[in-house]
Design a protein around this motif. Sequence first.
Motif, PDB file in Angstrom:
ATOM      1  N   ASP A  67       3.330  -4.949   2.398  1.00 42.01           N
ATOM      2  CA  ASP A  67       1.781  -4.520   2.674  1.00 42.01           C
ATOM      3  C   ASP A  67       2.554  -2.774   3.006  1.00 42.01           C
ATOM      4  O   ASP A  67       2.118  -2.412   2.483  1.00 42.01           O
ATOM      5  CB  ASP A  67       1.273  -5.414   3.924  1.00 42.01           C
ATOM      6  CG  ASP A  67      -0.424  -5.374   4.382  1.00 42.01           C
ATOM      7  OD1 ASP A  67      -0.573  -4.939   3.777  1.00 42.01           O
ATOM      8  OD2 ASP A  67      -0.439  -5.607   5.448  1.00 42.01           O
ATOM      9  N   ASP A  68       2.917  -2.682   4.807  1.00 38.29           N
ATOM     10  CA  ASP A  68       2.564  -1.499   4.821  1.00 38.29           C
ATOM     11  C   ASP A  68       3.760  -1.304   5.741  1.00 38.29           C
ATOM     12  O   ASP A  68       4.125  -1.123   6.541  1.00 38.29           O
ATOM     13  CB  ASP A  68       1.624  -1.105   5.743  1.00 38.29           C
ATOM     14  CG  ASP A  68      -0.088  -0.952   5.508  1.00 38.29           C
ATOM     15  OD1 ASP A  68       0.022  -0.224   4.269  1.00 38.29           O
ATOM     16  OD2 ASP A  68      -0.206  -2.119   5.704  1.00 38.29           O
ATOM     17  N   ASP A 126      -9.960  -3.729   0.181  1.00 37.81           N
ATOM     18  CA  ASP A 126      -8.715  -3.585   1.438  1.00 37.81           C
ATOM     19  C   ASP A 126      -9.606  -2.515   2.833  1.00 37.81           C
ATOM     20  O   ASP A 126     -10.947  -2.578   2.809  1.00 37.81           O
ATOM     21  CB  ASP A 126      -7.169  -3.052   1.313  1.00 37.81           C
ATOM     22  CG  ASP A 126      -7.236  -1.504   0.552  1.00 37.81           C
ATOM     23  OD1 ASP A 126      -8.274  -0.810   1.090  1.00 37.81           O
ATOM     24  OD2 ASP A 126      -6.051  -0.752   0.502  1.00 37.81           O
ATOM     25  N   HIS A 149      -8.015  -8.395  -0.882  1.00 44.31           N
ATOM     26  CA  HIS A 149      -7.593  -8.668   0.403  1.00 44.31           C
ATOM     27  C   HIS A 149      -9.317  -9.767   1.306  1.00 44.31           C
ATOM     28  O   HIS A 149     -10.422  -9.049   0.704  1.00 44.31           O
ATOM     29  CB  HIS A 149      -7.689  -7.620   1.702  1.00 44.31           C
ATOM     30  CG  HIS A 149      -6.675  -6.549   1.367  1.00 44.31           C
ATOM     31  ND1 HIS A 149      -5.889  -6.094   0.571  1.00 44.31           N
ATOM     32  CD2 HIS A 149      -5.457  -6.720   2.246  1.00 44.31           C
ATOM     33  CE1 HIS A 149      -4.840  -5.245   0.285  1.00 44.31           C
ATOM     34  NE2 HIS A 149      -4.258  -5.764   1.696  1.00 44.31           N
ATOM     35  N   PHE A 186      -4.731  -0.559  13.878  1.00 46.23           N
ATOM     36  CA  PHE A 186      -3.347  -0.021  12.594  1.00 46.23           C
ATOM     37  C   PHE A 186      -4.257   1.410  11.815  1.00 46.23           C
ATOM     38  O   PHE A 186      -3.839   2.278  11.486  1.00 46.23           O
ATOM     39  CB  PHE A 186      -3.286  -1.372  11.968  1.00 46.23           C
ATOM     40  CG  PHE A 186      -3.055  -0.989  10.284  1.00 46.23           C
ATOM     41  CD1 PHE A 186      -1.670  -0.133  10.054  1.00 46.23           C
ATOM     42  CD2 PHE A 186      -2.724  -0.856   9.312  1.00 46.23           C
ATOM     43  CE1 PHE A 186      -0.948   0.586   9.090  1.00 46.23           C
ATOM     44  CE2 PHE A 186      -2.830  -0.815   7.815  1.00 46.23           C
ATOM     45  CZ  PHE A 186      -1.668  -0.246   7.954  1.00 46.23           C
ATOM     46  N   LEU A 187      -5.148   0.631  11.294  1.00 42.45           N
ATOM     47  CA  LEU A 187      -6.354   1.250  10.203  1.00 42.45           C
ATOM     48  C   LEU A 187      -6.223   3.266  10.558  1.00 42.45           C
ATOM     49  O   LEU A 187      -6.039   3.140   9.857  1.00 42.45           O
ATOM     50  CB  LEU A 187      -7.736   0.507  10.191  1.00 42.45           C
ATOM     51  CG  LEU A 187      -6.758  -0.717   8.296  1.00 42.45           C
ATOM     52  CD1 LEU A 187      -8.699  -1.343   8.661  1.00 42.45           C
ATOM     53  CD2 LEU A 187      -6.583  -0.448   7.898  1.00 42.45           C
ATOM     54  N   HIS A 240       0.964  -1.023  -0.030  1.00 46.89           N
ATOM     55  CA  HIS A 240      -0.486  -0.152   0.051  1.00 46.89           C
ATOM     56  C   HIS A 240       0.928   0.929  -0.002  1.00 46.89           C
ATOM     57  O   HIS A 240       1.192   1.762   0.807  1.00 46.89           O
ATOM     58  CB  HIS A 240      -0.775  -0.315   1.107  1.00 46.89           C
ATOM     59  CG  HIS A 240      -1.737  -1.327   1.367  1.00 46.89           C
ATOM     60  ND1 HIS A 240      -2.675  -0.878   0.606  1.00 46.89           N
ATOM     61  CD2 HIS A 240      -1.806  -2.830   1.899  1.00 46.89           C
ATOM     62  CE1 HIS A 240      -2.968  -2.237   0.856  1.00 46.89           C
ATOM     63  NE2 HIS A 240      -2.969  -3.049   1.871  1.00 46.89           N
TER      64      HIS A 240
HETATM   65  N1  HPA Z   1      -5.142  -5.311   6.129  1.00 45.88           N
HETATM   66  C1  HPA Z   1      -6.391  -4.153   4.526  1.00 45.88           C
HETATM   67  N2  HPA Z   1      -6.240  -3.169   4.826  1.00 45.88           N
HETATM   68  C2  HPA Z   1      -5.182  -2.328   4.267  1.00 45.88           C
HETATM   69  C3  HPA Z   1      -4.083  -3.365   4.871  1.00 45.88           C
HETATM   70  C4  HPA Z   1      -4.564  -4.299   5.190  1.00 45.88           C
HETATM   71  O1  HPA Z   1      -3.225  -5.594   5.537  1.00 45.88           O
HETATM   72  N3  HPA Z   1      -3.223  -2.576   4.523  1.00 45.88           N
HETATM   73  C5  HPA Z   1      -3.373  -1.104   4.545  1.00 45.88           C
HETATM   74  N4  HPA Z   1      -4.923  -1.393   4.442  1.00 45.88           N
END
Ligand code: HPA
Length: 338
Positions: free
Chosen positions: A276-277, A167, A195, A58-59, A17
């Motif tokens: 991923d991030d 996602d 995802h 995290f989001l 991402h």
């Molecule tokens: N999962 C879902 N959404 C996301 C992710 C993830 O790992 N990384 C960034 N958006």
Amino acid sequence: MVKSLIREIPKAELHLHIEGSLEPELMFELAERNRISLPFRSVEEVRKAYDFTDLQSFLDIYYAGAKVLLQERDFYDLTAAYLKKAHAQKVVHTEIFFDPQTHTDRGIPFATVIAGIRQALLDGQKQFGISSRLILCFLRHLSAAQAMQTLEQALPFKDWITAVGLDSSEAGHPPKKFTEVFDRARAEGFLSVAHAGEEGPPDYIWQALQELQAARIDHGVRCQEDPELVSHLIKNQIPLTVCPLSNVKLRVFDTMQDHNLKQLLDLGILVTVNSDDPAYFGGYIEENYTAVQQALGLSDDDIYRLASNSFQSAFLDGKDRQKFLALLKPFSAPETRR
Ligand code: HPA
Ligand code: ZN
């Protein structure tokens, strides 16, 4: 040997991402440039906040961080910084996700976002020879109608976008919520990925395949709970874009030793390793390969297979795929080198 092999072997990255590659240093630089105040006083304070309990925790931070991205130049700098790191780790082909709704919902035009990313990709090709594709991800916590609107905004730029993806928060947002949007996207010529099976159940992986016609599953690690699904993934060689450091950071697995990547690989699933991030999860692609190699005792042959799988799974035409696979020859065991 394994460590230098990981560093040197050419790789494709298929699950990245671009907003998740925003390092705290660049976050501060952009905040200053755009006169945005951050809820953190220092880079160290930002890094300390990256202690996640699940995907949503995290989001929340990831979307907050993206607020420093305002101008085309910001999206350019973000993408250029990622490409430089990827090139240094022998990524020769990368397929990048971007989340337009994270920006358009803040009033930033779709064109600003994609123009900055696109120019950096073109310059990356020129400067580093790195090949790339763009994948537009819909945020699944938003409505299907909003995803459809985003797809419509993307149509004038369709030649720059290879695929659509899905996602954001997985639980409670099944792929089938977006069947109509993906039908339309495929009719417009986009490929699709999604995802699924990161936090969500195996049924979401089935839905991504059957309802959205996903050509690859992003994460997909929970497939192992459904033997029929495992057989299906093997028989049809459907790639999984696995992100080991992400999975441990977001507590999909308690420790790296508990990760099922080696089991999936040994079963014959087309597994790939991705970051991923990377700015949030503690490493880029090389650190992801190294972490699973060390925790799961991967052999040189396993590393070679993962790199080979990455090109097998990429959205490349036959000629380019063969060109990339040929780059791997010097890294295979002597008896198989022809
Ligand atoms: N999962 C879902 N959404 C996301 C992710 C993830 O790992 N990384 C960034 N958006
Ligand atoms: Zn992801």
